[in-house]
Design a protein around this motif. Structure first.
Motif, PDB file in Angstrom:
ATOM      1  N   MET A   1      -4.649  -6.991  -2.541  1.00 15.36           N
ATOM      2  CA  MET A   1      -4.867  -6.677  -1.125  1.00 15.36           C
ATOM      3  C   MET A   1      -4.443  -7.859  -0.252  1.00 15.36           C
TER       4      MET A   1
ATOM      5  N   GLU B   1      -3.320   0.459  -4.575  1.00 16.22           N
ATOM      6  CA  GLU B   1      -4.304   1.493  -4.933  1.00 16.22           C
ATOM      7  C   GLU B   1      -4.535   1.618  -6.437  1.00 16.22           C
TER       8      GLU B   1
ATOM      9  N   TRP C   1       0.834  -1.188   0.000  1.00 12.37           N
ATOM     10  CA  TRP C   1       0.000   0.000   0.000  1.00 12.37           C
ATOM     11  C   TRP C   1       0.878   1.250   0.000  1.00 12.37           C
TER      12      TRP C   1
ATOM     13  N   PHE D   1      -3.241  -0.834   4.593  1.00 14.25           N
ATOM     14  CA  PHE D   1      -3.777   0.410   4.060  1.00 14.25           C
ATOM     15  C   PHE D   1      -3.422   1.564   5.001  1.00 14.25           C
TER      16      PHE D   1
END
Length: 245
Positions: free
Chosen positions: A227, A184, A104, A237
């Motif tokens: 993720m 992202e 992230w 995150f």
């Protein structure tokens, strides 16, 4: 069929029964397949996505040249360079001597990226017509230096300035984030694809709307997969409660 006629957008492979009938050319069909494979392989974190991506953007550059969308042609040049860089970055160690890992953005970089995106979308949506006119002019002039003998096309005002600005800006940012393996990027591609489906459907280009619907699901799968990988890599995150200031 010779090689030159294969690149002609008027060389129809199949007519899709959508709207009044959509004639898909050989070059568009092959370029689309390579584009879908590129995004799917990227969602699986496969470096092989980059050669597929290079073929995709090259073929689409030829298409945009023929239909005189010179701003989009120039955008393909950016994507070509980004694919070359991404291929290098994914296969070579970073400055720390370690290969890139899915992760992230840090909080600082996330907020900076959001700020840049908002500012760029606002500016581009306000000045999109002169910006793309300048891009088209510079592209035509550059091609004419190579004896292309292209006349400057008359560009109509953009029908969807805000949505087009969002698609352009977010696509550029997403491509950069993908080359650095930031999760992202997939969130941005999901948003880009949602907007694209709406815009193409509103314009009656249903084949493109279907293509971007497929890309939407691939991007969603990419987000889910990356993720999970980021979590295994110990990255979280930036705005998650688990992340300390």
């Amino acid at each position: 069929m010779d090689i030159v006629s294969w690149f002609d957008i008027n060389n129809t492979l199949v007519t899709i029964p959508l709207g009044g009938g959509y004639a898909m050319s050989w070059i568009e069909a092959v370029g689309t397949v390579f584009g879908l494979l590129c995004i799917w392989l990227a969602s699986q974190e496969k470096t092989l996505n980059y050669p597929f991506g290079l073929i995709n953007v090259s073929l689409f550059a030829v298409i945009f040249f023929q239909i005189q969308l010179y701003g989009l042609l120039l955008l393909q040049l950016f994507f070509f360079c980004a694919n070359v860089y991404g291929w290098y970055a994914w296969t070579h160690p970073s400055d720390g001597g370690k290969p890139l890992k899915v992760r992230w953005l840090s909080r600082q970089w996330l907020l900076l990226t959001v700020g840049i995106a908002i500012a760029a979308v606002g500016l581009l949506s306000r000045y999109i017509d002169p910006v793309f006119a300048a891009l088209a002019t510079s592209t035509v002039e550059a091609l004419n230096l190579l004896d292309a003998n292209i006349a400057m096309p008359e560009l109509a005002p953009d029908e969807f300035p805000l949505w087009d600005a969002m698609i352009t800006v977010l696509s550029l940012i997403a491509q950069v984030l993908m080359t650095r393996k930031y999760v992202e990027n997939w969130w941005l591609w999901v948003l880009v694809n949602i907007i694209s489906v709406g815009v193409y459907a509103a314009q009656g280009v249903y084949a493109m709307a279907i293509e971007y619907t497929i890309l939407l699901f691939i991007a969603g799968n990419g987000a889910r997969s990356w993720m999970a990988t980021a979590k295994l890599n110990g990255s979280r995150f930036a705005l998650s409660p688990q992340v300390a200031d």
